[in-house]
Scaffold this active site. Structure first.
Site, PDB file in Angstrom:
ATOM      1  N   CYS A 127      43.392  80.122  86.435  1.00 60.36           N
ATOM      2  CA  CYS A 127      43.072  80.698  87.964  1.00 60.36           C
ATOM      3  C   CYS A 127      44.032  80.398  89.334  1.00 60.36           C
ATOM      4  O   CYS A 127      44.537  78.947  89.559  1.00 60.36           O
ATOM      5  CB  CYS A 127      41.505  80.660  88.603  1.00 60.36           C
ATOM      6  SG  CYS A 127      40.095  80.578  87.574  1.00 60.36           S
ATOM      7  N   ARG A 143      50.527  78.995  85.860  1.00 60.68           N
ATOM      8  CA  ARG A 143      49.242  78.577  85.743  1.00 60.68           C
ATOM      9  C   ARG A 143      48.992  78.733  84.754  1.00 60.68           C
ATOM     10  O   ARG A 143      47.731  77.842  84.548  1.00 60.68           O
ATOM     11  CB  ARG A 143      49.126  78.635  87.131  1.00 60.68           C
ATOM     12  CG  ARG A 143      49.102  78.404  88.126  1.00 60.68           C
ATOM     13  CD  ARG A 143      48.833  78.903  89.440  1.00 60.68           C
ATOM     14  NE  ARG A 143      47.102  77.822  89.387  1.00 60.68           N
ATOM     15  CZ  ARG A 143      47.407  77.212  90.055  1.00 60.68           C
ATOM     16  NH1 ARG A 143      48.122  76.335  90.568  1.00 60.68           N
ATOM     17  NH2 ARG A 143      45.852  76.080  90.709  1.00 60.68           N
ATOM     18  N   TRP A 188      41.461  82.389  84.709  1.00 66.45           N
ATOM     19  CA  TRP A 188      41.580  81.369  82.734  1.00 66.45           C
ATOM     20  C   TRP A 188      39.970  81.286  82.711  1.00 66.45           C
ATOM     21  O   TRP A 188      39.284  80.874  83.083  1.00 66.45           O
ATOM     22  CB  TRP A 188      42.613  80.812  83.098  1.00 66.45           C
ATOM     23  CG  TRP A 188      42.536  79.713  81.599  1.00 66.45           C
ATOM     24  CD1 TRP A 188      43.198  79.319  80.970  1.00 66.45           C
ATOM     25  CD2 TRP A 188      41.772  78.048  81.281  1.00 66.45           C
ATOM     26  NE1 TRP A 188      43.744  78.898  80.415  1.00 66.45           N
ATOM     27  CE2 TRP A 188      42.834  78.178  80.183  1.00 66.45           C
ATOM     28  CE3 TRP A 188      40.813  77.673  81.602  1.00 66.45           C
ATOM     29  CZ2 TRP A 188      41.926  77.191  79.142  1.00 66.45           C
ATOM     30  CZ3 TRP A 188      40.869  76.820  80.706  1.00 66.45           C
ATOM     31  CH2 TRP A 188      40.955  76.174  79.877  1.00 66.45           C
ATOM     32  N   ASN A 233      39.317  78.913  91.861  1.00 63.16           N
ATOM     33  CA  ASN A 233      39.734  78.561  91.627  1.00 63.16           C
ATOM     34  C   ASN A 233      38.507  77.377  91.658  1.00 63.16           C
ATOM     35  O   ASN A 233      38.295  76.846  92.288  1.00 63.16           O
ATOM     36  CB  ASN A 233      41.066  78.654  91.881  1.00 63.16           C
ATOM     37  CG  ASN A 233      42.273  77.481  91.189  1.00 63.16           C
ATOM     38  OD1 ASN A 233      41.164  77.168  89.361  1.00 63.16           O
ATOM     39  ND2 ASN A 233      42.257  77.121  91.233  1.00 63.16           N
ATOM     40  N   GLY A 234      38.361  77.263  89.597  1.00 62.47           N
ATOM     41  CA  GLY A 234      37.408  76.349  89.903  1.00 62.47           C
ATOM     42  C   GLY A 234      36.071  76.038  89.355  1.00 62.47           C
ATOM     43  O   GLY A 234      36.191  77.347  88.700  1.00 62.47           O
ATOM     44  N   GLU A 255      54.280  63.144  71.636  1.00 66.66           N
ATOM     45  CA  GLU A 255      55.482  64.031  72.989  1.00 66.66           C
ATOM     46  C   GLU A 255      55.248  64.708  71.656  1.00 66.66           C
ATOM     47  O   GLU A 255      55.825  66.670  72.321  1.00 66.66           O
ATOM     48  CB  GLU A 255      55.546  63.417  73.901  1.00 66.66           C
ATOM     49  CG  GLU A 255      56.082  64.562  74.290  1.00 66.66           C
ATOM     50  CD  GLU A 255      55.711  65.833  75.469  1.00 66.66           C
ATOM     51  OE1 GLU A 255      54.240  65.176  75.746  1.00 66.66           O
ATOM     52  OE2 GLU A 255      56.033  66.072  76.267  1.00 66.66           O
ATOM     53  N   LYS A 267      54.247  69.046  71.636  1.00 65.04           N
ATOM     54  CA  LYS A 267      54.635  70.370  71.985  1.00 65.04           C
ATOM     55  C   LYS A 267      54.895  71.289  70.937  1.00 65.04           C
ATOM     56  O   LYS A 267      54.727  72.405  71.457  1.00 65.04           O
ATOM     57  CB  LYS A 267      56.408  69.642  72.350  1.00 65.04           C
ATOM     58  CG  LYS A 267      56.372  69.374  73.290  1.00 65.04           C
ATOM     59  CD  LYS A 267      57.187  70.523  74.805  1.00 65.04           C
ATOM     60  CE  LYS A 267      56.086  69.891  75.701  1.00 65.04           C
ATOM     61  NZ  LYS A 267      55.522  69.112  76.380  1.00 65.04           N
ATOM     62  N   GLU A 286      51.615  72.847  71.085  1.00 64.92           N
ATOM     63  CA  GLU A 286      51.243  73.961  72.137  1.00 64.92           C
ATOM     64  C   GLU A 286      52.120  75.260  72.573  1.00 64.92           C
ATOM     65  O   GLU A 286      51.040  76.117  72.159  1.00 64.92           O
ATOM     66  CB  GLU A 286      52.309  73.209  72.824  1.00 64.92           C
ATOM     67  CG  GLU A 286      51.435  72.231  74.090  1.00 64.92           C
ATOM     68  CD  GLU A 286      52.355  71.521  75.334  1.00 64.92           C
ATOM     69  OE1 GLU A 286      51.304  71.373  76.091  1.00 64.92           O
ATOM     70  OE2 GLU A 286      53.336  70.834  75.213  1.00 64.92           O
ATOM     71  N   HIS A 299      48.103  54.250  55.956  1.00 67.80           N
ATOM     72  CA  HIS A 299      46.951  52.840  55.821  1.00 67.80           C
ATOM     73  C   HIS A 299      45.424  55.043  56.074  1.00 67.80           C
ATOM     74  O   HIS A 299      44.951  54.877  56.698  1.00 67.80           O
ATOM     75  CB  HIS A 299      46.248  52.935  56.376  1.00 67.80           C
ATOM     76  CG  HIS A 299      46.817  52.028  56.910  1.00 67.80           C
ATOM     77  ND1 HIS A 299      46.440  50.866  56.547  1.00 67.80           N
ATOM     78  CD2 HIS A 299      47.528  51.319  57.486  1.00 67.80           C
ATOM     79  CE1 HIS A 299      47.117  49.617  55.709  1.00 67.80           C
ATOM     80  NE2 HIS A 299      48.276  50.099  57.265  1.00 67.80           N
ATOM     81  N   LYS A 308      48.556  75.048  82.459  1.00 65.39           N
ATOM     82  CA  LYS A 308      49.798  74.792  83.349  1.00 65.39           C
ATOM     83  C   LYS A 308      48.864  73.266  84.800  1.00 65.39           C
ATOM     84  O   LYS A 308      49.118  72.402  84.333  1.00 65.39           O
ATOM     85  CB  LYS A 308      50.623  76.000  83.855  1.00 65.39           C
ATOM     86  CG  LYS A 308      52.057  74.801  84.489  1.00 65.39           C
ATOM     87  CD  LYS A 308      52.596  74.116  83.670  1.00 65.39           C
ATOM     88  CE  LYS A 308      53.921  73.450  84.223  1.00 65.39           C
ATOM     89  NZ  LYS A 308      54.696  72.876  83.417  1.00 65.39           N
TER      90      LYS A 308
HETATM   91  C1  G6P Z   1      48.457  71.110  81.137  1.00 63.70           C
HETATM   92  C2  G6P Z   1      49.040  70.847  80.665  1.00 63.70           C
HETATM   93  C3  G6P Z   1      50.184  70.201  80.193  1.00 63.70           C
HETATM   94  C4  G6P Z   1      50.088  68.968  81.536  1.00 63.70           C
HETATM   95  C5  G6P Z   1      48.261  68.555  81.621  1.00 63.70           C
HETATM   96  C6  G6P Z   1      48.177  67.733  82.527  1.00 63.70           C
HETATM   97  O1  G6P Z   1      47.344  70.620  79.523  1.00 63.70           O
HETATM   98  O2  G6P Z   1      49.499  71.709  79.846  1.00 63.70           O
HETATM   99  O3  G6P Z   1      51.865  70.751  79.986  1.00 63.70           O
HETATM  100  O4  G6P Z   1      50.579  68.079  79.943  1.00 63.70           O
HETATM  101  O5  G6P Z   1      47.995  69.959  81.856  1.00 63.70           O
HETATM  102  O6  G6P Z   1      48.465  68.052  83.664  1.00 63.70           O
HETATM  103  P1  G6P Z   1      49.605  67.107  84.488  1.00 63.70           P
HETATM  104  O7  G6P Z   1      50.079  67.973  85.964  1.00 63.70           O
HETATM  105  O8  G6P Z   1      48.173  66.127  85.396  1.00 63.70           O
HETATM  106  O9  G6P Z   1      50.724  66.306  84.205  1.00 63.70           O
END
Ligand code: G6P
Length: 606
Positions: A2, A27, A71, A95-96, A479, A483, A486, A502, A601
């Protein structure tokens, strides 16, 4: 997650609201809306993109307005649930998450208020409306209403009876004001306001502000006037433009050499300038640290996992890394000699912020924020700060924020190693030289893009992928898998390669591409045996090796050689091809690279 924009100006604010929402699109959102005051309240909402809202609002003009990207949390993404929510002549964007909204809703429903949506926000609208008569002003009604809310909020509120002002308030969720030449504005982040001003005022938790065309009045939650300093933002408007790139993620991957150079500028050209690195209190807070506890989510959690290897092997300091959302709710054993590090690109992540507060409440007051946003909530909560200088990261999938976090953590490792006398001078000098060379080394890795693109073509249509790594490259495999999930929606899992036998080996067949991170380090021979196990089961291998890794390219084994082997900092280089791989796989699949479905985001809710 949001986004909010509020504007009160001497001219039409609708273009400012729309442009602000565009800047907040990154965001993450699934619907958008706005409300304005111009001889009455007018609301426009849309379930599509901000561009659709702009079309729907093309004929709307007004000097006062609030706008929102939503969102979905409470209730599906639909026009009915989109903000603003109204109660009579009053409109609210939020937002929240309001945790006690059900009891407020029940109480107000019984009193005759009619709820039209499933959201928690509508309860705020009716609650403020219910306070209006007793309060005598919108400002006071917002103050009385917010005192009854539990949870997190940043809100913008308008009322027909006060057509020249807007009221905003925050607790837990970000909100800042912009003081412009033609008006006063509020938004979830600075990027939304650069179009009108660079003069930014950060609101504190509990603050309530009344915005009029030429003025702003701020009080705390008790109604006492408070002064909040004005900062001049140094963020350049270009930094949030796409420029020559097709996607922000692509831009941000290619910005990594510069982002690293900017972040590492602080170490200068000599020995480690420890007093400057973490602020004036740095030496006092870091001295005598017996262990490190890292709290983070998502990609930031992975940078913490890499740092664990560095901190234990180079600085000799025990380190645990915890997912913030787990840590905050479990009983743990606090030790005041622990350095608690919150890592976050946004500085807003609700779970990380709450975990940091939880650790502090447990008596662990040696806290450090590693963050990309200087005035964010997490930075303000911690005793020490290291600000990464990646520049704004717009793509939801984090890239340059991650590698700059790693750079910051490497600097921290060397600092703690020096302070505990755990590192020889020549070893420290070698690591520092490696850090200074990083931007150039990353640049060379980026040149591998054409080959990675070919690989991406081959496995973009697969449904699953397995990522393997060992030691400090295991988090890099994690990671890489994150990626891919995502942005290309391919199911991917990461394993420490030694764990293959295992369980996950049962999944390996010709339909399961296996991506291995294979630097020429002390674990390479072990990893090679693990790769044999995959090949023997018909699994197709994509191996990111170093110049000296010596893994033969055979049928079903594709090798890509990194330009150089990079020792301790090798994870920073090895993540780059994995970022490129998922980016190109997503391009092949045609997904929305910068705004992947269901993701946000800045995750400002639990
Ligand atoms: C969301 C984003 C990720 C990020 C995570 C943690 O899920 O999509 O890209 O790694 O939040 O966010 P931060 O701002 O705490 O690194």
């Amino acid at each position: 997650m949001c986004g909010i924009v509020t504007a009160v100006a001497s001219q039409d604010v609708v273009p400012v609201l729309i442009e602000g929402l565009r800047k907040l699109e990154y965001r993450g959102y699934d619907s958008a809306g706005l409300a304005v005051l111009n001889g009455g309240l007018r609301r426009v909402r849309s379930t599509g993109r901000v561009a659709e809202l702009a079309e729907a609002a093309a004929e709307v003009h007004a000097p006062v307005g609030i706008a929102h990207t939503r969102w979905a949390t409470h209730g599906a993404p639909s026009e009915r649930n989109a903000h603003p929510h109204v109660s009579g002549g009053l409109a609210v964007v939020h937002n929240g998450i309001i945790e006690n909204f059900e009891s407020i809703r029940a109480r107000l429903s019984a009193a005759g208020y009619v709820f039209e949506s499933e959201t928690d926000t509508e309860a705020i609208a009716h609650l403020i409306q219910s306070k209006l008569r007793e309060a005598g002003s919108l400002f006071e009604a917002v103050r009385l209403a917010t005192a009854e809310l539990t949870g997190a909020y940043a809100i913008g509120v308008l009322h027909e009876t006060e057509p020249e002002c807007a009221v905003v308030a925050r607790r837990g969720s970000p909100l800042l004001l912009g003081i412009g030449e033609h008006g006063v504005y509020a938004a979830s982040d600075t990027a939304a306001l650069l179009q009108v001003t660079r003069n930014i005022v950060y609101l504190e938790d509990g603050d309530i502000a009344e915005l009029t065309r030429e003025d702003v009045r701020i009080t705390d939650s008790a109604g006492q006037p408070v002064e909040r300093a004005t900062h001049v933002s140094s963020l350049s408007a270009d930094a949030v433009e796409l420029g020559i790139y097709r996607h922000y993620m692509q831009k941000e991957i290619f910005e990594q050499p510069q982002a690293l150079a900017n972040t590492l500028e602080i170490i200068g050209g000599g020995g480690l300038p420890i007093p400057q690195l973490f602020g004036a209190d740095g030496p006092a807070v870091l001295g005598g640290v017996r262990q490190v506890l890292i709290l983070a989510c998502g990609t930031s959690y992975h940078s913490g996992l890499v740092a664990r290897y560095w901190l234990e092997s180079i600085a000799g300091i025990p380190c645990t890394v915890e997912i913030a959302s787990e840590y905050r709710y479990r009983s743990s054993v606090p030790d005041p000699a622990t350095l608690v590090i919150a890592i976050s690109q946004s500085g807003e992540t609700a779970d990380t912020l709450a975990a940091l507060k939880h650790a502090t409440l447990l008596g662990m007051t040696r806290t450090l924020a590693i963050c990309n946003v200087p005035e964010s909530a997490i930075v303000r909560e911690a005793a020490l700060r290291f600000i990464t200088r990646a520049g704004p990261e717009i793509g939801v999938a984090s890239t340059k924020a991650f590698t700059t976090q790693l750079a910051a953590l490497a600097v921290l490792t060397l600092t703690l190693a020096r302070m505990s006398g755990h590192i020889a001078e020549d070893v420290e000098a070698r690591h520092l030289a490696g850090l200074r060379h990083l931007p150039v080394a990353v640049q060379k890795v980026l040149e591998l893009e054409p080959q990675i693109e070919q690989w991406a073509q081959r496995f973009a249509m697969k449904h699953h992928a397995l990522f393997l790594g060992r030691g400090r490259h295991w988090p890099i495999a994690m990671e890489g898998a994150l990626k891919l999930k995502e942005i290309s929606y391919i199911h991917a899992e990461a394993y420490a390669a030694g764990e293959l036998k295992h369980g996950p080996l049962a999944l390996v067949d010709e339909d399961m591409p296996v991506i291995a991170v294979a630097p020429a380090d002390e674990l390479l021979e072990k990893l090679k045996s693990n790769l044999q196990e995959v090949r023997a089961r018909g699994g197709e291998l994509y191996v990111f090796a170093d110049a000296g890794s010596e893994i033969p390219e055979t049928d079903g084994v594709h090798i890509l050689h990194m330009p150089e082997h990079y020792g301790m900092l090798s994870p920073v280089l090895h993540v780059i091809p994995l970022q490129l791989l998922s980016y190109h796989a997503a391009l092949v699949k045609g997904t929305d690279v910068d705004k992947p479905r269901n993701l946000a985001k800045s995750v400002t809710v639990e």
